[in-house]
Enzyme design. Sequence first.
Site, short mmCIF file in Angstrom:
data_model
loop_
_atom_site.label_atom_id
_atom_site.label_comp_id
_atom_site.label_asym_id
_atom_site.label_seq_id
_atom_site.Cartn_x
_atom_site.Cartn_y
_atom_site.Cartn_z
N HIS A 1 4.89 -0.08 -0.74
CA HIS A 1 3.95 -1.26 -0.86
C HIS A 1 2.57 -1.00 -1.19
CE1 HIS A 1 1.93 -4.59 1.58
NE2 HIS A 1 2.69 -5.17 0.52
N HIS A 2 2.08 -1.60 -1.96
CA HIS A 2 0.63 -1.41 -2.32
C HIS A 2 -0.12 -2.78 -2.19
CE1 HIS A 2 1.41 2.19 -5.07
NE2 HIS A 2 1.31 2.62 -4.06
N GLU A 3 -0.62 -2.91 -0.96
CA GLU A 3 -1.42 -3.92 -0.73
C GLU A 3 -2.88 -3.70 -1.26
OE1 GLU A 3 -3.17 -7.40 -0.77
OE2 GLU A 3 -1.18 -7.36 0.36
N HIS B 1 3.26 -9.60 -5.63
CA HIS B 1 3.09 -10.82 -4.66
C HIS B 1 1.73 -11.21 -4.96
CE1 HIS B 1 6.59 -11.16 -1.86
NE2 HIS B 1 6.94 -10.54 -2.80
N GLU B 2 1.35 -12.60 -4.69
CA GLU B 2 0.17 -13.33 -4.86
C GLU B 2 -0.50 -13.06 -6.28
OE1 GLU B 2 0.80 -12.55 -0.83
OE2 GLU B 2 0.23 -10.83 -2.04
N GLU C 1 6.12 -13.26 -6.40
CA GLU C 1 6.04 -14.35 -5.29
C GLU C 1 5.66 -15.43 -5.85
OE1 GLU C 1 4.70 -14.60 -0.72
OE2 GLU C 1 3.29 -13.82 -2.32
N GLU D 1 8.31 -16.46 4.02
CA GLU D 1 7.51 -16.34 5.17
C GLU D 1 6.81 -17.23 5.94
OE1 GLU D 1 3.66 -14.99 2.71
OE2 GLU D 1 5.27 -13.83 2.42
#
Length: 703
Positions: free
Chosen positions: A412-414, A482-483, A501, A507
């Site tokens: 996961h890379h936020e 995502h986003e 996403e 969520e």
Amino acid sequence: MKHAFLLAWLLTFGLRAAAQPATALTARLDQVSLTFALNAAGQPTYAVQLGGRPVVLPSRLGVALADGRGFEGALTLLGAETKDVDETWQPVWGEVRSIRNRYQQLTVHLQQPAAPGRRLDVVFRVFADGVGFRYEWPRQPQLQYFTVTDEHTEFNLPADHKAFWIPGDYDSNEYAYTSSRLSEVDTTPIKAIEKKAAPQRVQTPLMLKSADGLYVNIHEAALVNYPAMMLNVDRQTFRLSSQLVPDGTGTGAKAYLQAPEHTPWRTIVVADNAPAILASKLILNLNEPSKLQDTGWIRPQKYVGVWWEMQVGRASWSYADSSNIKLAGTDWTKLKPNGRHGANTQNVKRYIDFAAQHRIPGVLVEGWNVGWEDWVGNWKEDVFDFVTPYPDFNVAELQQYAAAKGVQLIMHHETAGSATNYERRQDAAYRFMQQHGYAAVKTGYVGRIIPRGEHHDGQWMVNHYVRTAQKTADSRLMVNMHEAVRPTGLHRTYPNWLANEAARGNEFNAFAEGSPPEHETILPFTRLMGGPMDYTPGIFKLQGYAAGAPQRQLHSTLAKQLALYVTLYSPLQMAADLPENYNEHLDAFQFIEDVPVDWDDTRILQAEPGDYLTIARQGKGTQEWYLGAITDENARQQTVKLDFLPAGRKYQAVIYADAPGASWDKNPAAYRISRQTVTSRSTLKLPLAPGGGAAVSLKPLAQ
């Protein structure tokens, strides 16, 4: 076969000022026809019909440039040609084994009548289920570097259609859908998630239905090096006009281009029935073939993950409390553990064990790396480095443990919206993934974008997403964004780009008011038209799951959560709930174990946007079929013919259905499982509770 159409391409300067032809140019395939003409002011227009019924009335085309010498005014028609294409191609993964790409193309060559005499082509492709068109700038001495300030593309609709829409927000697609007449579109009462949309600006894909049963979907395909297109709604005339997402300079610039160049395709999918809209492959066909020579390493898959427990407040992404940052500064070794960190070695092992036991290939872990204490709302450039784990996350130990169990961890890379920071660190991050056995990454872009002033859906970020797809492919990594901007079929070109996403996912049931039961019946007609979504279905604990918010619940029954694995297509499907919640319903979890994520065939059996949806799919390389049926807030009984099964073959149908008395609000976890032998001549009657659904596995019996 190419052939001249009406006029030859005129190269001689003296002929460029020739009189405009009086005859309109047309292209047609089956019942869909397109007409191109210059209006009385010399501006290019187009119109679309289905079997003589108007889909789009004559509508303006044009592009404005920053130097004031663009293509929004009168143009001269130099020539045109058509060609017919009929070919078949095989996707790396998808809803069907092969796709037919059949269209008639009309290319119109235009030129400014006065100096500097720049040229513009408009390319139309007419399919049996709609039209795609784009602007193309050929190489020419009069036009090299240029800036687009506006695109004057219009969709002039013949009536006040029913529309399924979300606000045209430049930074988020995570809204619940509104269904209303075009004359009633108003985003004002809707709370903004990122940047407030204009009152009559909506997002694409936009789904429309006419009073006489015509279904129209407007979107775009192959969004590369250009901002996303929103639509401004004229509530009196029902004219939709393009609105491009601006860049961060505040000058009105939308796109910086260099000829030869082209825009994305503007797409219009049309049919006289709703299932045909969902079956369309028009958007995929308008994308370029795969850029990847070797795709054998790409693996569609299901996964579980350390994620939902953070969403519902049982654990945290961060290792320490945010207040500890004041004492520790940027030295993460001084952070004091808060005791709630979810991405710790022992907890991750628990998910690995569950995945291995139930044949789930992947485990996603969020919150494994340092930086989570100092990221929300700070618009900070350097938050994460993507290679430094928290002290309680043992990378090497987990790599060995997962490999021994036959499971792969998903990275996961936020980015916290700091795309510049991520781009600087991608090479190191992807090397780290390769060294530690990670085959896929989920990226995130929560918050305001850096470069500051840029939008999630503007040209700069659109190019970032494409660069990320290419860079992950270069490292033989799969990616789930995502986003990000909503997809436009680019998973054909970059098949390692498994999912996005870019919509309101499951969520929102954890930290907000959730989504109404109709939400999942609308998504296939809107967001999913451009590509698969990582919706994160499979929540089994439907009430009382959110810490501090006991009133919160999913607007869904448990059986509907199973059906979503079929009705919401994705090659990357999460079993999103906690292992302990699945352990209480292992008989129902069997469907999640069994259902594939890659398919040879798909049949849209029943569909109506906002109401209901029934889909059957054949598993890749098997004779097994899986069926999902969902409804909105209304109870229904769906009668489903199984005539898609091969004749003369017996199947065992395992039916996961809402139990009598089930409903999303009063009794969501009530389900029953039944079995029966069926053939292609059988019919199933599936009871769907309010907010409910049904899932069916169909496996051939031994002959």
